[in-house]
Design an enzyme around this catalytic site. Structure first.
Site, PDB file in Angstrom:
ATOM      1  N   PRO A   2       0.762  -1.240   0.000  1.00  0.00           N
ATOM      2  CA  PRO A   2       0.000   0.000   0.000  1.00  0.00           C
ATOM      3  C   PRO A   2       0.794   1.294   0.000  1.00  0.00           C
ATOM      4  O   PRO A   2       1.110   1.806   1.051  1.00  0.00           O
ATOM      5  CB  PRO A   2      -0.855  -0.101   1.271  1.00  0.00           C
ATOM      6  CG  PRO A   2      -0.272  -1.198   2.094  1.00  0.00           C
ATOM      7  CD  PRO A   2       0.810  -1.837   1.336  1.00  0.00           C
ATOM      8  N   GLU A   3       1.075   1.845  -1.150  1.00  0.00           N
ATOM      9  CA  GLU A   3       1.443   3.248  -1.233  1.00  0.00           C
ATOM     10  C   GLU A   3       0.262   3.912  -1.929  1.00  0.00           C
ATOM     11  O   GLU A   3      -0.751   3.249  -2.180  1.00  0.00           O
ATOM     12  CB  GLU A   3       2.778   3.431  -1.974  1.00  0.00           C
ATOM     13  CG  GLU A   3       3.922   2.791  -1.180  1.00  0.00           C
ATOM     14  CD  GLU A   3       5.335   3.235  -1.551  1.00  0.00           C
ATOM     15  OE1 GLU A   3       5.474   4.308  -2.158  1.00  0.00           O
ATOM     16  OE2 GLU A   3       6.276   2.510  -1.217  1.00  0.00           O
ATOM     17  N   LYS A  52      -2.568   7.946   1.483  1.00  0.00           N
ATOM     18  CA  LYS A  52      -2.771   6.528   1.774  1.00  0.00           C
ATOM     19  C   LYS A  52      -4.091   6.289   2.497  1.00  0.00           C
ATOM     20  O   LYS A  52      -4.307   5.205   3.042  1.00  0.00           O
ATOM     21  CB  LYS A  52      -1.600   5.995   2.601  1.00  0.00           C
ATOM     22  CG  LYS A  52      -0.264   6.085   1.867  1.00  0.00           C
ATOM     23  CD  LYS A  52       0.894   5.829   2.801  1.00  0.00           C
ATOM     24  CE  LYS A  52       2.210   6.215   2.121  1.00  0.00           C
ATOM     25  NZ  LYS A  52       3.316   6.265   3.080  1.00  0.00           N
ATOM     26  N   ARG A 258      13.050   3.521   8.957  1.00  0.00           N
ATOM     27  CA  ARG A 258      12.751   2.793   7.723  1.00  0.00           C
ATOM     28  C   ARG A 258      14.031   2.613   6.924  1.00  0.00           C
ATOM     29  O   ARG A 258      14.924   3.454   6.960  1.00  0.00           O
ATOM     30  CB  ARG A 258      11.736   3.558   6.859  1.00  0.00           C
ATOM     31  CG  ARG A 258      10.509   4.023   7.624  1.00  0.00           C
ATOM     32  CD  ARG A 258       9.705   2.890   8.192  1.00  0.00           C
ATOM     33  NE  ARG A 258       9.269   1.949   7.171  1.00  0.00           N
ATOM     34  CZ  ARG A 258       8.226   2.177   6.371  1.00  0.00           C
ATOM     35  NH1 ARG A 258       7.530   3.260   6.461  1.00  0.00           N
ATOM     36  NH2 ARG A 258       7.866   1.266   5.493  1.00  0.00           N
TER      37      ARG A 258
END
Length: 281
Positions: A2-3, A52, A258
DNA sequence: GGAAGATGACAAG
DNA sequence: TTGTCCTCTTCCC
């Protein structure tokens, strides 16, 4: 998965499958029973995505707000409905389709006011026609934070995730550490325009392909061999492998929790100057 | 069979 | 900066 492109695609799919229909809503898993009851047996009017976030508008002004987080899915299938497999937070059913939501970070029924508050905190979304990139630029131009950090900030640009961040920096040869302050307007415009194109392609294909034809190492992206596979990328999750352009080993480092991936040879631009050469590489 | 990661975001300290 | 939540897949034993 999911982007932003995934959510935009999902909004379209749900619109095609449910909009205009009275839907049944249930929470087989039980964790969204109350919310599902609020939506059950009402008509879904329209579905939109912003960054998103997904918003499904129902009659009576109720809005289903979904955020898939890292690994949520919202899968649509044709009836007849099979028994729910795994932890299904929400199942929507109409005459035309069945959609199962699994593993979302957010699944809630909100008011238009709550939606407006949420959206006001989001930066421009390259996939929305009403996006205003100026708002993102206003934050970038006076920030000392690195581009790698700014691009993950949903108030700067909404919809970008860890894949698009790494790839867009590579495509523009930008050093991930370049501070926003030093980036000139022309470079920002190039980034934005490229994201608009890339992400729209992502909506069409359902995956993230960022590699130019001259650098491709796999069969053409629309060939049966690549069907259903992850798209081809320059640096994302390619730690230690040779850069597709110069052969240098791709590096990785954790930035704000990240993994960031980049090529230390190709990505040396500070963003100070607009390039006179062709945009890509 | 179990641990580790994963395209995310938030609160707490 | 760390911990936490959500679920599924991949990898290693």
């Amino acid at each position: 998965m999911p982007e932003g492109h995934t959510l935009h695609r999902l909004a379209g799919e749900l619109t095609r499958c449910f909009a205009g229909d009275t839907v049944a809503a249930a929470s087989p898993q039980g964790r969204f029973s109350e919310g599902a009851a609020l939506l059950d047996a009402t008509r879904m009017d329209a579905v939109e995505s912003w960054g998103k976030h997904l918003f499904a508008h129902f009659e009576t002004e109720r809005i289903l707000h979904v955020h898939l987080g890292l690994y949520g899915t919202f899968l649509t299938t044709l009836p007849p409905a099979e028994p729910p497999r795994g932890a299904v937070r929400l199942r929507l059913t109409s005459q035309r389709a069945v959609a199962d939501l699994r593993g979302p970070t957010v699944c809630a029924v909100v008011t238009p006011e709550q939606r407006a508050t949420l959206v006001s905190r989001l930066g421009p979304d390259p996939l929305r026609a009403d996006a205003d990139p100026e708002r993102g630029w206003a934050l970038v131009r006076r920030s000392r934070r690195s581009l790698a950090s700014l691009l993950m900030d949903q108030s700067v640009i909404s919809g970008i995730g860890n894949v698009y961040r790494a790839e867009i920096l590579f495509r523009h040869r930008l050093a991930p550490t370049a501070p926003g302050q030093l980036v000139v307007r022309g470079v920002w415009d190039e980034l934005w325009e490229d994201l608009v194109v890339l992400m729209h392609q992502g909506v069409e294909t359902g995956r993230i392909d960022t590699v130019l034809p001259i650098h491709e190492t796999r069969p053409a992206s629309d060939s049966p061999l690549t069907e259903g596979r992850r798209g081809e990328v320059y640096v994302y999750r390619r730690t230690g492998q040779p850069c597709l352009v110069c052969g240098t080993r791709v590096r990785t480092r954790v930035v704000e929790g990240r993994n960031l991936y980049w090529c230390p040879t190709c990505q040396r631009r500070s963003g100070r100057r607009r390039r006179s050469e062709p945009r890509h590489l």
